[in-house]
Design a protein around this motif. Sequence first.
Motif, PDB file in Angstrom:
ATOM      1  N   ALA A 186       6.786  30.936 -37.026  1.00 18.33           N
ATOM      2  CA  ALA A 186       7.926  31.882 -36.696  1.00 18.33           C
ATOM      3  C   ALA A 186       9.161  31.128 -36.110  1.00 18.33           C
ATOM      4  CB  ALA A 186       7.069  32.646 -35.387  1.00 18.33           C
ATOM      5  N   VAL A 187       8.956  30.000 -35.621  1.00 15.07           N
ATOM      6  CA  VAL A 187       9.815  29.163 -35.339  1.00 15.07           C
ATOM      7  C   VAL A 187       9.799  27.990 -36.032  1.00 15.07           C
ATOM      8  CG1 VAL A 187       8.779  28.240 -32.987  1.00 15.07           C
ATOM      9  CG2 VAL A 187      11.392  28.024 -33.382  1.00 15.07           C
ATOM     10  N   ARG A 188      10.819  27.217 -36.517  1.00 17.33           N
ATOM     11  CA  ARG A 188      10.524  26.339 -37.804  1.00 17.33           C
ATOM     12  C   ARG A 188      11.880  25.345 -37.572  1.00 17.33           C
ATOM     13  NH1 ARG A 188      14.016  27.678 -40.522  1.00 17.33           N
ATOM     14  NH2 ARG A 188      14.093  25.648 -41.344  1.00 17.33           N
ATOM     15  N   GLY A 189      11.771  24.189 -38.339  1.00 17.02           N
ATOM     16  CA  GLY A 189      13.086  23.245 -38.392  1.00 17.02           C
ATOM     17  C   GLY A 189      12.643  22.318 -36.990  1.00 17.02           C
ATOM     18  N   ALA A 190      12.874  21.103 -37.374  1.00 18.46           N
ATOM     19  CA  ALA A 190      12.360  20.007 -36.481  1.00 18.46           C
ATOM     20  C   ALA A 190      13.149  20.266 -34.962  1.00 18.46           C
ATOM     21  CB  ALA A 190      12.772  18.719 -37.076  1.00 18.46           C
ATOM     22  N   PRO A 191      14.298  20.352 -34.968  1.00 19.68           N
ATOM     23  CA  PRO A 191      14.941  20.391 -33.708  1.00 19.68           C
ATOM     24  C   PRO A 191      14.505  21.613 -32.864  1.00 19.68           C
ATOM     25  CG  PRO A 191      16.769  19.655 -35.320  1.00 19.68           C
ATOM     26  CD  PRO A 191      15.426  19.898 -35.991  1.00 19.68           C
ATOM     27  N   ALA A 192      14.558  22.673 -33.630  1.00 17.10           N
ATOM     28  CA  ALA A 192      14.110  24.100 -33.155  1.00 17.10           C
ATOM     29  C   ALA A 192      12.604  24.098 -32.434  1.00 17.10           C
ATOM     30  CB  ALA A 192      14.257  25.259 -33.895  1.00 17.10           C
ATOM     31  N   ILE A 193      11.819  23.285 -33.200  1.00 16.13           N
ATOM     32  CA  ILE A 193      10.461  23.418 -32.828  1.00 16.13           C
ATOM     33  C   ILE A 193      10.315  22.252 -31.636  1.00 16.13           C
ATOM     34  CG2 ILE A 193       8.050  22.107 -33.392  1.00 16.13           C
ATOM     35  CD1 ILE A 193       8.659  22.553 -36.271  1.00 16.13           C
ATOM     36  N   THR A 218       4.273  16.702 -38.432  1.00 21.34           N
ATOM     37  CA  THR A 218       5.470  15.797 -38.999  1.00 21.34           C
ATOM     38  C   THR A 218       6.779  15.762 -38.280  1.00 21.34           C
ATOM     39  OG1 THR A 218       4.354  16.374 -41.192  1.00 21.34           O
ATOM     40  CG2 THR A 218       6.727  15.595 -41.168  1.00 21.34           C
ATOM     41  N   ALA A 219       7.079  16.673 -37.843  1.00 23.20           N
ATOM     42  CA  ALA A 219       8.340  16.863 -37.268  1.00 23.20           C
ATOM     43  C   ALA A 219       8.425  15.772 -35.881  1.00 23.20           C
ATOM     44  CB  ALA A 219       9.127  18.176 -36.897  1.00 23.20           C
ATOM     45  N   VAL A 220       9.116  14.982 -35.729  1.00 26.02           N
ATOM     46  CA  VAL A 220       9.044  14.191 -34.716  1.00 26.02           C
ATOM     47  C   VAL A 220       9.686  14.724 -33.491  1.00 26.02           C
ATOM     48  CG1 VAL A 220      11.049  12.668 -35.231  1.00 26.02           C
ATOM     49  CG2 VAL A 220       9.027  11.430 -33.793  1.00 26.02           C
ATOM     50  N   ASN A 221      10.660  15.569 -33.722  1.00 21.73           N
ATOM     51  CA  ASN A 221      11.351  16.013 -32.437  1.00 21.73           C
ATOM     52  C   ASN A 221      10.382  16.701 -31.596  1.00 21.73           C
ATOM     53  OD1 ASN A 221      13.027  16.067 -35.157  1.00 21.73           O
ATOM     54  ND2 ASN A 221      14.611  16.529 -33.645  1.00 21.73           N
ATOM     55  N   LEU A 222       9.221  17.300 -32.054  1.00 20.46           N
ATOM     56  CA  LEU A 222       8.230  18.019 -31.136  1.00 20.46           C
ATOM     57  C   LEU A 222       7.919  16.990 -30.189  1.00 20.46           C
ATOM     58  CD1 LEU A 222       6.182  20.190 -30.473  1.00 20.46           C
ATOM     59  CD2 LEU A 222       5.042  19.386 -32.468  1.00 20.46           C
ATOM     60  N   PHE A 223       7.416  15.703 -30.594  1.00 20.64           N
ATOM     61  CA  PHE A 223       6.852  14.765 -29.816  1.00 20.64           C
ATOM     62  C   PHE A 223       7.859  14.263 -28.835  1.00 20.64           C
ATOM     63  CE2 PHE A 223       4.634  15.178 -33.785  1.00 20.64           C
ATOM     64  CZ  PHE A 223       3.417  15.644 -33.546  1.00 20.64           C
ATOM     65  N   TRP A 224       9.163  13.929 -29.512  1.00 22.99           N
ATOM     66  CA  TRP A 224      10.192  13.558 -28.503  1.00 22.99           C
ATOM     67  C   TRP A 224      10.337  14.409 -27.224  1.00 22.99           C
ATOM     68  CZ3 TRP A 224      14.885  15.929 -27.754  1.00 22.99           C
ATOM     69  CH2 TRP A 224      15.843  15.310 -27.186  1.00 22.99           C
ATOM     70  N   ALA A 225      10.528  15.758 -27.601  1.00 24.42           N
ATOM     71  CA  ALA A 225      10.950  16.743 -26.543  1.00 24.42           C
ATOM     72  C   ALA A 225       9.793  16.811 -25.518  1.00 24.42           C
ATOM     73  CB  ALA A 225      11.052  18.266 -27.189  1.00 24.42           C
ATOM     74  N   LEU A 226       8.551  16.846 -26.114  1.00 23.96           N
ATOM     75  CA  LEU A 226       7.323  16.688 -25.076  1.00 23.96           C
ATOM     76  C   LEU A 226       7.526  15.539 -24.119  1.00 23.96           C
ATOM     77  CD1 LEU A 226       4.749  18.362 -27.496  1.00 23.96           C
ATOM     78  CD2 LEU A 226       5.906  19.519 -25.467  1.00 23.96           C
ATOM     79  N   ASP A 227       7.712  14.449 -24.663  1.00 23.34           N
ATOM     80  CA  ASP A 227       7.795  13.135 -24.107  1.00 23.34           C
ATOM     81  C   ASP A 227       8.787  13.380 -22.626  1.00 23.34           C
ATOM     82  OD1 ASP A 227       5.715  11.845 -25.373  1.00 23.34           O
ATOM     83  OD2 ASP A 227       7.049  10.616 -26.656  1.00 23.34           O
ATOM     84  N   ARG A 228       9.835  14.003 -23.168  1.00 23.78           N
ATOM     85  CA  ARG A 228      10.940  14.249 -22.078  1.00 23.78           C
ATOM     86  C   ARG A 228      10.228  15.131 -20.825  1.00 23.78           C
ATOM     87  NH1 ARG A 228      16.933  15.008 -24.115  1.00 23.78           N
ATOM     88  NH2 ARG A 228      17.330  16.066 -21.991  1.00 23.78           N
TER      89      ARG A 228
END
Length: 344
Positions: A47-54, A86-96
Amino acid sequence: MPTPTLEWIGGPDGHLRLLDQTKLPTEIELIDCTKVDDVWWAIKKLAVRGAPAIGIAAAYGVVLAARDSHDTVQQACDHLATSRPTAVNLFWALDRMRRVADEARDSDLAERLLAEARAIHAEDAEQCAAIGRHGADLLEKTIPRGSGVLTHCNTGSLATGGDGTAFAVLLELHRRGFGVHVYADETRPLLQGSRLTMWELKERGIPATLICDSMSAQVMREGRVAAAIVGADRIAANGDSCNKIGTYGVALHCRAHGLPFYIAAPSTTFDISLESGDQIPIEERAPAEITTPGGVSFAPEGVSVYNPAFDVAPAELIAGIVTERGVIAPVTRENVAQMIANPS
């Protein structure tokens, strides 16, 4: 005013509202996420997709857990991290979000987490704008005015917190009067190219033509496109770039026809801990996405299915990686480290 892809409604005790991308382009439907699990499912079902948006959606999802305790916030981060691999932005945002939670008091936990999520959202919008400028400058120098450019999957405002990554480059060229004509492939099996990218191109008034995935080599052979530009979900330290399945084939077709193949992605998409694309985890999705898309059967019942959601374009096939900091070209481990790992 276009419907926002995602937005936070209210203050620290508010909720996340998402545009349901599984319903586009025929329906505009909004999803109100009031629990962490609502966000997890929205990411999982695309429903939401794309690495930055995730990554942005997950950050807002953590805020929903802040009404309880620090322990609940950490549990929410762990849970959201399992939504897609797969999308690393997910883990980067959660780490922040984890770091902010570790430093916050119970009394201001929700407020500080919301401020951080909003900062992640705003930063991505700024990165998109910078990627658009750098990418347009690059293409103005490397392809003739009025050229066709091929893109794969969806990289616009639906996939990011701003105007997009590869899409932002195409949008900026259009704004400059470059005369770009976009060839968007369907992007099977979930048709993000035909359902989402063509919808966004039409909304922005950018001249565009829809093609099947299998037509990319032919449009290159006919001289209809002068370059290809796509996004990425994770980029390794050597520049190998993971993106929607079919990207590797587009890169190979560009090499065979002597055309430049570009990646556009923010610095948050780089995973410097991985030496090469061989180490990037590739999500495998449900067989039904291929056999019965939209509930309509396109294959005999019970057939064996392989459905990787991503593939990897090797660095040697990439003419340049456009980031908010500039363009990495040639794409080498040393150049990636200079711009991403050691930006100073």
